[in-house]
Design a protein around this motif. Structure first.
Motif, PDB file in Angstrom:
ATOM      1  N   ARG A 120     -94.152  27.357 -36.958  1.00  0.00           N
ATOM      2  CA  ARG A 120     -93.049  26.509 -36.478  1.00  0.00           C
ATOM      3  C   ARG A 120     -92.713  25.412 -37.503  1.00  0.00           C
ATOM      4  O   ARG A 120     -92.148  24.388 -37.151  1.00  0.00           O
ATOM      5  CB  ARG A 120     -93.404  25.868 -35.131  1.00  0.00           C
ATOM      6  CG  ARG A 120     -93.538  26.886 -34.014  1.00  0.00           C
ATOM      7  CD  ARG A 120     -92.162  27.445 -33.677  1.00  0.00           C
ATOM      8  NE  ARG A 120     -92.251  28.377 -32.581  1.00  0.00           N
ATOM      9  CZ  ARG A 120     -91.818  29.628 -32.649  1.00  0.00           C
ATOM     10  NH1 ARG A 120     -91.294  30.091 -33.747  1.00  0.00           N
ATOM     11  NH2 ARG A 120     -91.928  30.413 -31.609  1.00  0.00           N
ATOM     12  N   ILE A 121     -93.073  25.665 -38.761  1.00  0.00           N
ATOM     13  CA  ILE A 121     -92.758  24.737 -39.846  1.00  0.00           C
ATOM     14  C   ILE A 121     -91.917  25.494 -40.871  1.00  0.00           C
ATOM     15  O   ILE A 121     -92.338  26.532 -41.387  1.00  0.00           O
ATOM     16  CB  ILE A 121     -94.043  24.196 -40.513  1.00  0.00           C
ATOM     17  CG1 ILE A 121     -94.922  23.491 -39.466  1.00  0.00           C
ATOM     18  CG2 ILE A 121     -93.684  23.254 -41.669  1.00  0.00           C
ATOM     19  CD1 ILE A 121     -96.319  23.167 -39.955  1.00  0.00           C
ATOM     20  N   TRP A 122     -90.721  24.975 -41.141  1.00  0.00           N
ATOM     21  CA  TRP A 122     -89.813  25.599 -42.090  1.00  0.00           C
ATOM     22  C   TRP A 122     -89.494  24.631 -43.229  1.00  0.00           C
ATOM     23  O   TRP A 122     -89.373  23.430 -43.003  1.00  0.00           O
ATOM     24  CB  TRP A 122     -88.505  26.004 -41.409  1.00  0.00           C
ATOM     25  CG  TRP A 122     -88.641  27.173 -40.512  1.00  0.00           C
ATOM     26  CD1 TRP A 122     -88.474  28.489 -40.836  1.00  0.00           C
ATOM     27  CD2 TRP A 122     -88.964  27.164 -39.113  1.00  0.00           C
ATOM     28  NE1 TRP A 122     -88.681  29.287 -39.738  1.00  0.00           N
ATOM     29  CE2 TRP A 122     -88.985  28.495 -38.653  1.00  0.00           C
ATOM     30  CE3 TRP A 122     -89.250  26.147 -38.188  1.00  0.00           C
ATOM     31  CZ2 TRP A 122     -89.258  28.849 -37.355  1.00  0.00           C
ATOM     32  CZ3 TRP A 122     -89.525  26.500 -36.888  1.00  0.00           C
ATOM     33  CH2 TRP A 122     -89.530  27.830 -36.468  1.00  0.00           C
ATOM     34  N   THR A 123     -89.370  25.171 -44.430  1.00  0.00           N
ATOM     35  CA  THR A 123     -88.942  24.375 -45.578  1.00  0.00           C
ATOM     36  C   THR A 123     -87.787  25.091 -46.257  1.00  0.00           C
ATOM     37  O   THR A 123     -87.673  26.323 -46.175  1.00  0.00           O
ATOM     38  CB  THR A 123     -90.068  24.197 -46.621  1.00  0.00           C
ATOM     39  OG1 THR A 123     -90.442  25.474 -47.120  1.00  0.00           O
ATOM     40  CG2 THR A 123     -91.278  23.500 -46.031  1.00  0.00           C
ATOM     41  N   HIS A 142     -84.008  18.848 -28.442  1.00  0.00           N
ATOM     42  CA  HIS A 142     -82.924  18.874 -29.424  1.00  0.00           C
ATOM     43  C   HIS A 142     -83.346  19.525 -30.736  1.00  0.00           C
ATOM     44  O   HIS A 142     -82.615  19.463 -31.720  1.00  0.00           O
ATOM     45  CB  HIS A 142     -82.412  17.459 -29.693  1.00  0.00           C
ATOM     46  CG  HIS A 142     -81.625  16.896 -28.563  1.00  0.00           C
ATOM     47  ND1 HIS A 142     -80.491  16.164 -28.739  1.00  0.00           N
ATOM     48  CD2 HIS A 142     -81.791  16.968 -27.221  1.00  0.00           C
ATOM     49  CE1 HIS A 142     -79.998  15.795 -27.577  1.00  0.00           C
ATOM     50  NE2 HIS A 142     -80.792  16.275 -26.634  1.00  0.00           N
ATOM     51  N   VAL A 143     -84.518  20.133 -30.760  1.00  0.00           N
ATOM     52  CA  VAL A 143     -84.994  20.902 -31.910  1.00  0.00           C
ATOM     53  C   VAL A 143     -85.234  22.314 -31.386  1.00  0.00           C
ATOM     54  O   VAL A 143     -85.869  22.494 -30.345  1.00  0.00           O
ATOM     55  CB  VAL A 143     -86.288  20.296 -32.500  1.00  0.00           C
ATOM     56  CG1 VAL A 143     -86.846  21.175 -33.607  1.00  0.00           C
ATOM     57  CG2 VAL A 143     -86.015  18.883 -33.016  1.00  0.00           C
ATOM     58  N   PHE A 144     -84.733  23.318 -32.129  1.00  0.00           N
ATOM     59  CA  PHE A 144     -84.703  24.675 -31.601  1.00  0.00           C
ATOM     60  C   PHE A 144     -85.340  25.686 -32.543  1.00  0.00           C
ATOM     61  O   PHE A 144     -85.309  25.534 -33.765  1.00  0.00           O
ATOM     62  CB  PHE A 144     -83.251  25.104 -31.365  1.00  0.00           C
ATOM     63  CG  PHE A 144     -82.542  24.251 -30.366  1.00  0.00           C
ATOM     64  CD1 PHE A 144     -82.528  24.594 -29.024  1.00  0.00           C
ATOM     65  CD2 PHE A 144     -81.894  23.084 -30.765  1.00  0.00           C
ATOM     66  CE1 PHE A 144     -81.878  23.796 -28.098  1.00  0.00           C
ATOM     67  CE2 PHE A 144     -81.239  22.289 -29.842  1.00  0.00           C
ATOM     68  CZ  PHE A 144     -81.233  22.644 -28.505  1.00  0.00           C
ATOM     69  N   SER A 145     -85.869  26.739 -31.951  1.00  0.00           N
ATOM     70  CA  SER A 145     -86.318  27.934 -32.650  1.00  0.00           C
ATOM     71  C   SER A 145     -85.931  29.106 -31.773  1.00  0.00           C
ATOM     72  O   SER A 145     -86.238  29.107 -30.570  1.00  0.00           O
ATOM     73  CB  SER A 145     -87.829  27.892 -32.861  1.00  0.00           C
ATOM     74  OG  SER A 145     -88.285  29.127 -33.369  1.00  0.00           O
ATOM     75  N   GLY A 146     -85.244  30.062 -32.332  1.00  0.00           N
ATOM     76  CA  GLY A 146     -84.796  31.215 -31.549  1.00  0.00           C
ATOM     77  C   GLY A 146     -83.831  30.834 -30.440  1.00  0.00           C
ATOM     78  O   GLY A 146     -83.771  31.511 -29.416  1.00  0.00           O
ATOM     79  N   GLY A 147     -83.110  29.741 -30.617  1.00  0.00           N
ATOM     80  CA  GLY A 147     -82.137  29.294 -29.626  1.00  0.00           C
ATOM     81  C   GLY A 147     -82.734  28.541 -28.456  1.00  0.00           C
ATOM     82  O   GLY A 147     -82.020  28.191 -27.516  1.00  0.00           O
ATOM     83  N   LYS A 148     -84.037  28.267 -28.499  1.00  0.00           N
ATOM     84  CA  LYS A 148     -84.705  27.571 -27.402  1.00  0.00           C
ATOM     85  C   LYS A 148     -85.385  26.316 -27.924  1.00  0.00           C
ATOM     86  O   LYS A 148     -85.888  26.301 -29.051  1.00  0.00           O
ATOM     87  CB  LYS A 148     -85.754  28.476 -26.753  1.00  0.00           C
ATOM     88  CG  LYS A 148     -85.171  29.726 -26.134  1.00  0.00           C
ATOM     89  CD  LYS A 148     -86.256  30.615 -25.610  1.00  0.00           C
ATOM     90  CE  LYS A 148     -85.616  31.900 -25.096  1.00  0.00           C
ATOM     91  NZ  LYS A 148     -86.585  32.941 -24.885  1.00  0.00           N
TER      92      LYS A 148
END
Length: 140
Positions: free
Chosen positions: A106-109, A55-61
């Motif tokens: 894979r860490i965004w702020t 349920h957590v995504f990056s690039g739609g995956k």
């Protein structure tokens, strides 16, 4: 000043979850020069959203990723240097807490600023100047 941390299940241990949130709070206070301020410390609040795997995504995956969002008055982290310092601190804190299960990429702020006069604490809406006054009063 709410901090919202969102991670998938299993990324952080239960002990690391609490420690990470505490470290993010300390970093925010330190970067703003507010360590030990009796007005600000209890007003750095937040939530930890631990979502089911997938349920957590990056690039739609689905991905092992972490998101840190700050909601602040426009007087906090106002300079590019302060934003950079918090981003670096938050990334380091999360990378360490994940113990190899999360890479830096894979860490965004992000920071969202509240309109002047809309910062509510204890049923009172503070303007930026009123917040500064309350913070300075607590520092005396």
């Amino acid at each position: 000043m709410p901090i919202t941390l969102t991670v998938p299940e299993g990324l952080l241990s239960p002990e690391a979850e609490a420690r990470t949130f505490s470290e993010l709070t300390r970093a925010l206070l330190k970067i703003n020069g507010l360590d030990g301020n009796s007005f600000m410390e209890p007003n750095v609040v937040g939530t930890l959203n631990v979502l089911p795997k997938g349920h957590v995504f990056s690039g739609g995956k689905p991905a092992a990723a972490a998101f840190v969002e700050l909601k602040l008055p426009t007087i906090a982290l106002a300079t590019p240097e302060a934003k950079h310092a918090f981003t670096e601190a938050a990334t380091t804190i999360l990378e360490r807490a994940a113990e190899g299960r999360l890479s830096r990429d894979r860490i965004w702020t992000n920071v969202v600023y509240a309109d002047d006069g809309s910062w509510g604490i204890g049923g009172r809406a503070y303007s930026n100047s009123e917040l500064v006054d309350a913070i300075q009063h607590a520092a005396r």
